[in-house]
Each structure stands twice: as C-alpha cells, then as structure tokens.
Write an enzyme that holds these catalytic residues in place. Structure first.
Site, PDB file in Angstrom:
ATOM      1  CD  GLU A  45      -7.622  15.349 -12.961  1.00 51.11           C
ATOM      2  OE1 GLU A  45      -7.894  15.662 -14.134  1.00 51.11           O
ATOM      3  OE2 GLU A  45      -6.465  15.081 -12.583  1.00 51.11           O
ATOM      4  CE  LYS A 117      -6.423  18.294 -16.256  1.00 50.11           C
ATOM      5  NZ  LYS A 117      -6.170  16.860 -15.977  1.00 50.11           N
ATOM      6  CB  CYS A 179      -4.000  17.206 -12.772  1.00 49.80           C
ATOM      7  SG  CYS A 179      -2.879  15.773 -12.756  1.00 49.80           S
ATOM      8  CG  LEU A 360       9.798 -18.623  -4.204  1.00 46.93           C
ATOM      9  CD1 LEU A 360       9.802 -17.135  -4.523  1.00 46.93           C
ATOM     10  CD2 LEU A 360       9.569 -18.839  -2.705  1.00 46.93           C
ATOM     11  CB  SER A 361      12.070 -19.636 -10.005  1.00 45.31           C
ATOM     12  OG  SER A 361      12.613 -18.322  -9.912  1.00 45.31           O
ATOM     13  N   GLY A 363      14.880 -17.406  -7.947  1.00 47.42           N
ATOM     14  CA  GLY A 363      15.600 -16.370  -8.683  1.00 47.42           C
ATOM     15  C   GLY A 363      15.227 -14.975  -8.232  1.00 47.42           C
ATOM     16  CB  ALA A 364      16.622 -11.710  -9.285  1.00 41.10           C
ATOM     17  CG  ASP A 365      12.735 -11.576 -12.503  1.00 41.85           C
ATOM     18  OD1 ASP A 365      13.387 -10.579 -12.146  1.00 41.85           O
ATOM     19  OD2 ASP A 365      12.777 -12.042 -13.652  1.00 41.85           O
ATOM     20  CB  SER A 366       9.877 -15.729  -8.159  1.00 43.50           C
ATOM     21  OG  SER A 366      11.078 -16.443  -7.905  1.00 43.50           O
TER      22      SER A 366
END
Length: 700
Positions: A45, A117, A179, A360-361, A363-366
């Site tokens: 599209e 469309k 679409c 970069l800590s 932890g899980a997120d970084s």
C-alpha cells in the site's frame, strides 16, 4: 491448463524517500519478470511515497512527486520484457479537492484503471481518514484528467477512476481490495469472488503485532476456501520511519491453500515471491452453494491475455521460481525480539548514526535490550550469508557506511557498533555489576564501568550551598518522601546526561566520525504506571521494549538464553527487578520494583490489557478482577485497582515526553500515536473510587 504466474513484491520503503522507493520498486519489477516471469505484479500500500508519510499527505509536493515517480515506472514498463505484465502501484491521488489512497493498475506503460480505497483504517495506530477520503462502494466511476507530463509518456489524457473488476481478453476476472477492506465484517473480496472473480489482489500496510500473521493467513484461507479463487496479499517490510514495524508475511493463497509465503523478520529491502497458478482449477472448485446473491461491481474490459501457453511452467525453465512454502508459526518470544531487532536495523542505517550506546544496569530491561541488539546483528549477518545479490549488496553498502568493513560474524558486528556502560553508585550491587559485564561479553561490544558518585555528590553539595538547608536523607534514614525521591532521581537523571555525553564522545575517542544512537530500556508497565524517573535512562533516542510487557520480557530472556547462548539472561530473569537507587544493607539489595509499586508485574500487565484492550475504567476493572482474581479478597483487589489508576493518572504526563518505542502490544501506553489521552488527571479518581467502595459495602 490455464497457467499464469503471479508475483508479489515486499518492499522496505521509507516514507518521503521518493528516489529510494522508486529504485526498490524498479528492482522488484526486474525480479518479478526476469526471475519469476510474472504476468501480474503488485506491491504494498502507498509504495511510491511510503505508507507512513502522515501529514505529508496534505502537501501538494507529495502528490506531485508520486505522479513523477509513477511516470518513470510507466516508462520502464512500456518496453519488453515488462510490457506484458500488469503492474499495480500504490500512491495518493487528489480529485476534486479530496485525497484518495489508490492502486494504479498499469500495462505496457499505460494506465488501465485507478482503484481507490473503499474502507479506511482509523483504529489503534491508524488515522487514515485524517488524510484520505473513502470511495463510495458501488458502481460510481469518474474519468479523471491526467497530469500533462503523464500524458506525454502514455499518450492518455484521462484515466478511469472507480471500483471496477478487470476483465482480460481471455475472460479472466481480476478484483482488488486494500488492507483494511480485508478485515471488514463483510470483505469486498467475498462479493467479488461471488461474481466469478478469479484473482483478488490486496495492497496492504499492516503493522506487526504478536500472532498477527496467523490471523491474516487464516482470514484469507477462510475466504478462498469458501469462495474459491486466488488471493494475492502484499505487505510492507521494515521500519518506514514511524514507530511501526511492518513484518511482511506477503502470500499467495489458492482455494484455501497457501501457495507461496514471504516469511517475516527479514533484513532486506526487496523480496519477491511468486506462484504458478492453474486458473482452470478455480471454477470446478466452486459450486452453486459457494455463490451467494451479492451486489455487483462493474467490469472494465481491456486487451490482455493473462493465461500462458499450456505447459508454460515447464517450457520456460525459469532461472528461479520461489518454492511453495509450508506455513509455520513463530513463538511469541521470537516475534517479540525479531520484530524490534529488524526495526532497529532500519532505524540505525537510516539515522546516520555510527553505532549505539546503552546504559547497562544488569537488570531485565537493559539486558533484554542488549540481547535484541545481538539478534539484530545475527539477522544482518544472515542477510549477508543467505540473501540474494541485491539485498546482500544493499547490506554491504550500509555496513561500509556505518563501520567501514564487512564483518565475518554477528559478534564482530556487535563489537564494532555496540557500546555499553554500567553507571554505578554506592547503591549498586556486585550482583548487577557482574550480570551486566557477563551479558555484555556474551552479546559483544565494548563495555565500560563509570562511577557516578562524584557527579551525584556535586549536585547535592551545589543544592545545599544554595539552600543552606539540612542534608537530605532517604526514608530509611528518617527522611521525608520528598527527600527520598529527590535523592533517587538525581542518580537516575545523572545517568541520562552521562549516556548522551558518552554517545557523542566515544566515536571521537576511538577516532571515528559521527555519533551513537542512545537506547532506552523501559518496559510497557513502567510506562503504564509511570514507575520511572522523568528524564532518566528511559529518555533516549529509541526504545526497543517500551511496547513489551515485563512478564513477556522474562520469558524472552529464558528463550534467548536457550536459543542464542546468552546464558546471563537466565540469571537476570531470576533476580528480583530493582532500580538500585537506595542504600544497600550489608551489600544486599533492599529495594524491589514490585514492593515499591504494591503490585506484581503480572498484575499490572493484566490491568493494562483491561484498560486499553477492553476499555475498562476503575469500576468495571474492579468488577472483572473480583471474579478473575478469586484467590484475593475483594478489598485487596480494590486496593490494587486504585493503586494502578492512581499511579497511571499521577504519572501520565511522563508519557508525553517518553522515548519513542517500536509498537508491539495492543495495550501500549504510547501517548503520542496509539493511546491518546489527557496528560493531567485528577488522580484521586474520587467519584470512581467511591463507587468501588460502595460495591465493597454491598458485598459484605
């Protein structure tokens, strides 16, 4: 046999990049004819300007440049071998001061028909009616004047504009939808197949969401299984300049069976799939029970034979024919990581950056964010090793521009483009320090440790010299909430400033030009509740996990540990999430996210889905959760619901400045494009919370 070959182009278009978009379309035309020997070629599209132009669609420039690119495409397809291939190009067209989202059908360098469309997408991430007008469903048509420069190319002064079914000389009927029309309660393709249409093509701009490809495929298979016919579905690939990632999944389905599929999550600019279809199988497949009495679309006849000679598929002996793929399903963990990874590569190579920096800590997120960068590097190397000549060359050019060399492994690529730093204070633990170092070594890149205590102390002393007041203390030391939160926030905000300084100076230090892209690492629930410091490391250039739940991130970490050897992720997943902004006790962490929030991440994820997907406010959320969380007392449920909405209302202002993140889940809190709500609330929610209290009184 009545055989013909159909080709679908999946393009990684970049909104407003008319030159680049034109070149990618031209390459898809070459592949469609030279490799696949196609009789019909369609693309995604609005492929000429790019789907994500948004308010640029208001500009006359955008319309003009789209016509100009179309003119070059018409010239290209006017001569052999491309002159006997129907081509459909997506672009905006203004008629009578109204802008329409159109598919321009061409043959031999002339415009056959312009199809507007019918149904516009206006939910979630989509705002199509802001820029476009839907065409009336029915038999209405117009004869529109073409621009003078198009007339010079085609010899045509006008073109037919409307909702037609194309009929070829050999009586093959070709219909279309665009679409959103596929997702309507009554797709127009059903009515077209009922009229005897053999082939329906769909030019789509459908964004990535976990498990969405399965829904697309099931939907098309169901329509063609019941009605009979061939469905050509073309979708975009990559990041077109917005928060959305388009995951391709282009396919050709015949009589309910998948004939060809372009798989998701590819680092590539042009992909063409094809299938050789025996159209003679369609009409015997249909029976009277398949043909309901539906309203008719008008036919448009034109001179063209779509059916090849008997035995064409064998006689031509093409150099390459896309094999018929069996359907397969990605795990959610793979989807959640590969979508953002491919989106990031497009963002990186188009941003002009020379690499990335991530605080970069440990932890899980970084840790998850860094792992996604590692997966991006693997996808880039996969394209280098397995991609076709065109996409391989594009990737090589991108790599030469970014790092000046062609890496031999994904880790070598990571070592060239990725920089991380553990920004420690006295409140940081040895556990997170070691985990950060371990995951950095496994993914690749250059890792640093920066001690932030001196910077934090300078801020504290500077304030004290101005205020002449007492030394602020943490709550655990007898301080007030205001003192405690200020001491935590200055640590977090100092890290953001240091991250940007490192992102700008590291290239200079290692004798490279340019700058680094700064990556944030805040998850979806942090956005929902505002559990983050405004302008800390959640503030950056882009965020790969802002649309992903913490619950899913933990599952992803375990999965990536098993599949990619990032074993540090499994250790990180077992550790309790913590911001590490309060003093340690005998070297051990005392602060955890879930204790601070008064809710688990799983509970926040559930409430987030109820708020956005089911559109429940405090009262109706409480009513539902008292049934679902029957292991908790109603008073406990009420407390958690009130806590969730209090945090959400009090911190909603943070979502107005939060770092752009790739859209993933359909309960994202992205205020800018998806979850549009006010930024200031009366977060006491008195009327709503009083009603919850009354419901509690009644239940006693």
């Amino acid at each position: 046999m009545k055989c013909t070959t159909l080709a679908i182009s999946t393009l990684n278009q970049w909104s407003m990049d008319f030159e680049g978009n034109k070149n990618r379309i031209l390459e898809s035309l070459r592949q469609s004819k030279d490799i696949h020997h196609a009789k019909i070629r369609i693309g995604p599209e609005l492929e000429i300007p790019g789907y994500g132009c948004e308010d640029h669609f208001y500009e006359t420039d955008t319309i003009l440049h789209s016509w100009q690119v179309l003119g070059e495409l018409l010239q290209f397809t006017s001569s052999e071998p491309y002159s006997d291939m129907i081509c459909v190009f997506g672009m905006p067209i203004i008629i009578n001061a109204k802008n329409y989202n159109c598919g321009v059908c061409t043959l031999s360098g002339k415009i056959i028909l312009i199809k507007p469309k019918l149904i516009l997408a206006d939910d979630g991430n989509y705002r199509e009616s802001r820029w476009f007008t839907p065409w009336e469903i029915g038999t209405k048509s117009l004869e529109i004047a073409l621009p003078d420069f198009i007339t010079k190319i085609t010899g045509q002064k006008t073109a037919i504009f409307g909702n037609f079914i194309l009929r070829t000389t050999d009586d093959i009927l070709i219909g279309s939808e665009c679409c959103e029309e596929l997702w309507a309660p009554l797709p127009s393709s059903i009515a077209q197949f009922a009229q005897g249409v053999h082939i329906v093509f769909n030019m789509s701009g459908s964004h990535f969401q976990p498990c969405k490809q399965e829904k697309r495929q099931e939907l098309i298979e169901s329509i063609t299984l019941k009605s009979g016919g061939v469905y050509m579905y073309s979708n975009m690939n990559g990041c077109d300049g917005t928060r959305l990632y388009f995951d391709s999944g282009s396919m050709i389905i015949e009589n309910g069976k998948l004939r060809s599929l372009n798989h998701e999550f590819q680092v590539s600019d042009v992909n063409v799939i094809s299938a050789c279809i025996n159209l003679a199988k369609i009409e015997p497949y249909r029976t009277p029970s398949h043909v309901p009495d539906l309203s008719s679309n008008p036919f448009f006849n034109f001179e063209f034979r779509i059916i090849d000679l008997p035995g064409f598929y064998m006689i031509m002996k093409p150099k390459k024919i896309t094999p018929i793929h069996k359907p397969y399903v990605f795990t959610k963990e793979k989807e959640l990581s590969h979508g953002p990874a491919c989106w990031l590569w497009d963002y990186l190579r188009r941003s002009g950056s020379k690499g990335m920096f991530l605080p970069l800590s440990g932890g899980a997120d970084s840790g998850s964010t860094l792992a996604i960068v590692g997966i991006m590097c693997k996808q880039v190397l996969k394209c280098l090793n397995e991609g076709d000549d065109y996409n391989k060359k594009v990737t090589e050019n991108d790599l030469m521009r970014i790092i000046g060399k062609i890496p031999k492994s994904s880790k070598e690529l990571a070592n060239e483009i990725m920089y991380t730093a553990y920004l420690s204070t006295n409140n940081s633990s040895d556990q997170t320090r070691n985990l950060a170092s371990k995951i950095a070594e496994q993914v690749g890149g250059k890792h640093f440790e920066v001690k932030m205590d001196k910077i934090v102390t300078v801020f504290e002393k500077t304030y004290l010299s101005m205020s002449k007041g007492p030394q602020p203390r943490y709550k655990e030391q007898g301080g007030t909430w205001s003192e405690d939160i200020a001491l935590q926030n200055i640590q977090a905000r100092s890290r953001m400033v240091m991250s940007y300084m490192m992102g700008q100076l590291i290239p200079f230090t290692v004798k490279k030009s340019g700058h680094l892209l700064i990556l944030a690492s805040g998850n979806l629930e942090e956005g929902l509740t505002g559990y983050m410091t405004k302008y800390d490391c959640s503030s950056a250039d882009v965020n790969l996990i802002g649309g992903i739940s913490k619950v899913d991130l933990k599952k992803f970490m375990v999965w990536a540990s098993d599949h990619y050897g990032y074993t540090a992720l499994a250790d990180i997943a077992l550790a309790p999430p913590t911001a590490e902004l309060k003093p340690l006790e005998e070297g051990k962490i005392q602060q955890t996210d879930e204790d601070d929030l008064g809710m688990t991440y799983a509970e926040m994820s559930t409430m987030g889905k109820l708020r956005r997907v089911e559109h429940r406010g405090p009262v109706f959320m409480f009513k539902k959760l008292t049934c679902e969380w029957n292991n908790l007392s109603q008073n406990t449920v009420a407390t958690k619901v009130k806590r969730f909405f209090t945090l959400h209302g009090r911190n909603r202002h943070k979502m107005n400045v939060v770092t752009p993140s790739v859209h993933v889940e359909n309960y994202s809190a992205d205020d800018t494009r998806f979850d549009t709500r006010q930024m200031i609330y009366n977060y006491q929610w008195k009327f709503q919370f009083d009603m919850i209290d009354k419901l509690l009184d009644i239940s006693i």
